[in-house]
Design a protein around this motif. Structure first.
Motif, mmCIF file in Angstrom:
data_model
loop_
_atom_site.group_PDB
_atom_site.id
_atom_site.type_symbol
_atom_site.label_atom_id
_atom_site.label_comp_id
_atom_site.label_asym_id
_atom_site.label_seq_id
_atom_site.Cartn_x
_atom_site.Cartn_y
_atom_site.Cartn_z
ATOM 1 N N LYS A 36 0.834 -1.207 0.000
ATOM 2 C CA LYS A 36 0.000 0.000 0.000
ATOM 3 C C LYS A 36 0.867 1.254 0.000
ATOM 4 O O LYS A 36 0.610 2.197 -0.771
ATOM 5 C CB LYS A 36 -0.920 0.015 1.217
ATOM 6 N N ALA A 37 1.896 1.270 0.823
ATOM 7 C CA ALA A 37 2.772 2.436 0.878
ATOM 8 C C ALA A 37 3.484 2.662 -0.448
ATOM 9 O O ALA A 37 3.742 3.796 -0.843
ATOM 10 C CB ALA A 37 3.789 2.266 2.003
ATOM 11 N N ALA A 38 3.791 1.560 -1.157
ATOM 12 C CA ALA A 38 4.576 1.642 -2.387
ATOM 13 C C ALA A 38 3.761 2.013 -3.616
ATOM 14 O O ALA A 38 4.315 2.569 -4.566
ATOM 15 C CB ALA A 38 5.277 0.307 -2.629
ATOM 16 N N ARG A 39 2.456 1.738 -3.630
ATOM 17 C CA ARG A 39 1.685 1.978 -4.858
ATOM 18 C C ARG A 39 0.484 2.874 -4.663
ATOM 19 O O ARG A 39 -0.244 3.172 -5.622
ATOM 20 C CB ARG A 39 1.253 0.648 -5.474
ATOM 21 N N GLY A 40 0.232 3.305 -3.421
ATOM 22 C CA GLY A 40 -0.946 4.128 -3.196
ATOM 23 C C GLY A 40 -2.208 3.284 -3.168
ATOM 24 O O GLY A 40 -2.172 2.070 -2.945
ATOM 25 N N THR A 41 -3.324 3.910 -3.437
ATOM 26 C CA THR A 41 -4.616 3.230 -3.291
ATOM 27 C C THR A 41 -5.242 2.798 -4.609
ATOM 28 O O THR A 41 -6.189 2.025 -4.620
ATOM 29 C CB THR A 41 -5.612 4.159 -2.568
ATOM 30 N N ASP A 42 -4.716 3.295 -5.753
ATOM 31 C CA ASP A 42 -5.416 3.108 -7.021
ATOM 32 C C ASP A 42 -4.939 1.906 -7.848
ATOM 33 O O ASP A 42 -5.353 1.723 -8.983
ATOM 34 C CB ASP A 42 -5.342 4.388 -7.868
ATOM 35 N N GLY A 43 -4.026 1.110 -7.298
ATOM 36 C CA GLY A 43 -3.616 -0.104 -7.996
ATOM 37 C C GLY A 43 -2.663 0.114 -9.143
ATOM 38 O O GLY A 43 -2.538 -0.740 -10.028
ATOM 39 N N ARG A 78 0.693 0.216 -11.433
ATOM 40 C CA ARG A 78 1.671 -0.861 -11.600
ATOM 41 C C ARG A 78 3.025 -0.540 -10.978
ATOM 42 O O ARG A 78 3.741 -1.448 -10.549
ATOM 43 C CB ARG A 78 1.849 -1.171 -13.086
ATOM 44 N N PHE A 79 3.383 0.727 -10.953
ATOM 45 C CA PHE A 79 4.639 1.169 -10.361
ATOM 46 C C PHE A 79 4.334 2.299 -9.381
ATOM 47 O O PHE A 79 3.240 2.878 -9.434
ATOM 48 C CB PHE A 79 5.611 1.642 -11.447
ATOM 49 N N PRO A 80 5.254 2.621 -8.496
ATOM 50 C CA PRO A 80 4.956 3.692 -7.534
ATOM 51 C C PRO A 80 4.529 5.001 -8.186
ATOM 52 O O PRO A 80 3.708 5.736 -7.634
ATOM 53 C CB PRO A 80 6.290 3.849 -6.784
ATOM 54 N N TRP A 81 5.061 5.296 -9.376
ATOM 55 C CA TRP A 81 4.788 6.576 -10.050
ATOM 56 C C TRP A 81 3.648 6.501 -11.058
ATOM 57 O O TRP A 81 3.205 7.530 -11.558
ATOM 58 C CB TRP A 81 6.043 7.061 -10.769
ATOM 59 N N GLY A 82 3.187 5.320 -11.415
ATOM 60 C CA GLY A 82 2.125 5.192 -12.403
ATOM 61 C C GLY A 82 2.174 3.848 -13.112
ATOM 62 O O GLY A 82 2.797 2.902 -12.623
ATOM 63 N N ASP A 83 1.558 3.768 -14.280
ATOM 64 C CA ASP A 83 1.448 2.486 -14.977
ATOM 65 C C ASP A 83 2.533 2.241 -16.015
ATOM 66 O O ASP A 83 2.688 1.118 -16.497
ATOM 67 C CB ASP A 83 0.076 2.392 -15.666
ATOM 68 N N ASP A 119 12.360 4.833 -3.159
ATOM 69 C CA ASP A 119 13.107 3.594 -3.414
ATOM 70 C C ASP A 119 12.250 2.340 -3.235
ATOM 71 O O ASP A 119 12.763 1.283 -2.865
ATOM 72 C CB ASP A 119 14.339 3.506 -2.499
ATOM 73 N N ALA A 120 10.979 2.451 -3.512
ATOM 74 C CA ALA A 120 10.114 1.277 -3.416
ATOM 75 C C ALA A 120 10.266 0.368 -4.627
ATOM 76 O O ALA A 120 9.902 -0.811 -4.568
ATOM 77 C CB ALA A 120 8.659 1.706 -3.262
ATOM 78 N N ALA A 121 10.791 0.887 -5.720
ATOM 79 C CA ALA A 121 11.088 0.088 -6.911
ATOM 80 C C ALA A 121 12.591 0.154 -7.146
ATOM 81 O O ALA A 121 13.181 1.232 -7.145
ATOM 82 C CB ALA A 121 10.339 0.622 -8.128
ATOM 83 N N GLY A 122 13.215 -0.999 -7.357
ATOM 84 C CA GLY A 122 14.649 -1.028 -7.556
ATOM 85 C C GLY A 122 15.405 -0.777 -6.259
ATOM 86 O O GLY A 122 14.862 -0.948 -5.162
ATOM 87 N N GLN A 123 16.671 -0.396 -6.386
ATOM 88 C CA GLN A 123 17.575 -0.166 -5.251
ATOM 89 C C GLN A 123 17.879 -1.480 -4.528
ATOM 90 O O GLN A 123 18.881 -2.121 -4.819
ATOM 91 C CB GLN A 123 17.006 0.880 -4.294
#
Length: 292
Positions: A185-192, A194-199, A233-237
């Motif tokens: 939830k913290a990494a993708r928000g509430t709208d589902g 695909r990535f933290p910043w968008g689709d 840094d929820a994706a990669g790192q």
């Protein structure tokens, strides 16, 4: 002047000690080694993935690697089906725990510093040569020079929990590893998304092997890749330990790493189980605590 009796002296001494403890706690709570947190509000969010998202992830991998191994190995087939899940409020560290933050724990507790010996590393049967671990390993002088703001790695699941227990005692707060759902939830928000910043995948938004240096970087180096809540840094790192078991002796890790290309595995919905005793150069952690 009346002199205080024994009971009064005892009471005054107790008050004095309490004041000292409170002052020490206040000083500790202001310490720069404490991780910054962000608040995740209570409420529903979309967790998991659907067939369309998984297929898109396989296609990203195939374009990057030039083969279909992640599809053949069914990397993304263990993701829960897309659904709505509700969680209570909590706080989570904005970035992975850094070497400098972990160093305060090592110094105070004499907990073993992050390292791995050649025989143990060989037993993992990983593709990375042992020599590659040396830039992440700690020596007598502490963490490697110039890497204090890099995420700590070479830590087991138990090491991460030990740090959380120490931080809890130090601050009087309840720190722990996040559940898989809390992390997602913290990494993708509430709208589902695909990535933290968008689709849409963008290699410039994260530290992956697509455009990164094939190494860790200072946390927060990609603010454009933040989640809607501001998680970095929820994706990669580095992959991150969670409190959610995969099966006996293994726990779910999330997030992908600097070693990954594609980056289907960097999606918040992606998940993999790793042995709890593993000390990997690709795995670190962040923590959650109860919402204030």
């Amino acid at each position: 002047m009346l002199r205080p009796g024994g009971a009064q002296l005892t009471l005054w001494f107790a008050i004095f000690l309490t004041a000292l403890v409170l002052a020490a706690c206040a000083a500790k709570s202001d310490d720069v080694s404490l991780p910054e947190t962000i608040k995740i509000p209570a409420g529903p969010f979309i967790i998991g993935s659907d067939r369309t998202e998984r297929e898109a992830a396989y296609q990203l991998d195939e374009a990057a690697y030039g083969h279909q191994r992640t599809r053949q190995w069914k990397w993304y087939e263990n993701e829960p089906d897309r659904q709505i899940l509700e969680l209570p409020a909590y706080a989570i560290t904005r970035a992975p725990i850094t070497k400098a933050q972990y160093a305060a724990f090592v110094a105070a507790s004499e907990h073993p510093a992050p390292d791995v010996d050649p025989d143990t590393w060989a037993g993992y049967k990983l593709i990375h040569p042992y020599e590659r671990t040396r830039r992440h390993a700690w020596g007598d002088g502490g963490y490697p020079a110039g890497r204090g703001n890099h995420p700590v790695v070479l830590v087991t699941h138990a090491d991460a929990m030990a740090y959380a227990a120490w931080l809890s005692l130090r601050t009087g707060q309840n720190w722990r590893l996040p559940s898989e759902a809390e992390w997602e939830k913290a990494a993708r928000g509430t709208d589902g998304r695909r990535f933290p910043w968008g689709d849409v995948f963008d290699a410039s938004f994260l530290n992956s092997h697509d455009a990164g240096p094939f190494d860790t970087l200072p946390v927060g180096s990609f603010p454009q890749g933040a989640s809607p809540f501001g998680l970095l840094d929820a994706a990669g790192q580095v992959f991150e330990w969670t409190a959610t078991p995969e099966r006996s002796g293994r726990f779910i890790v999330k997030g992908g790493s600097w070693d990954d290309s594609g980056c289907g595995i960097c999606r918040p919905a992606a998940r993999h189980g790793r042995p709890e005793t593993l000390k990997h150069i690709l795995i670190g952690f962040r923590l959650v605590r109860s919402h204030d």
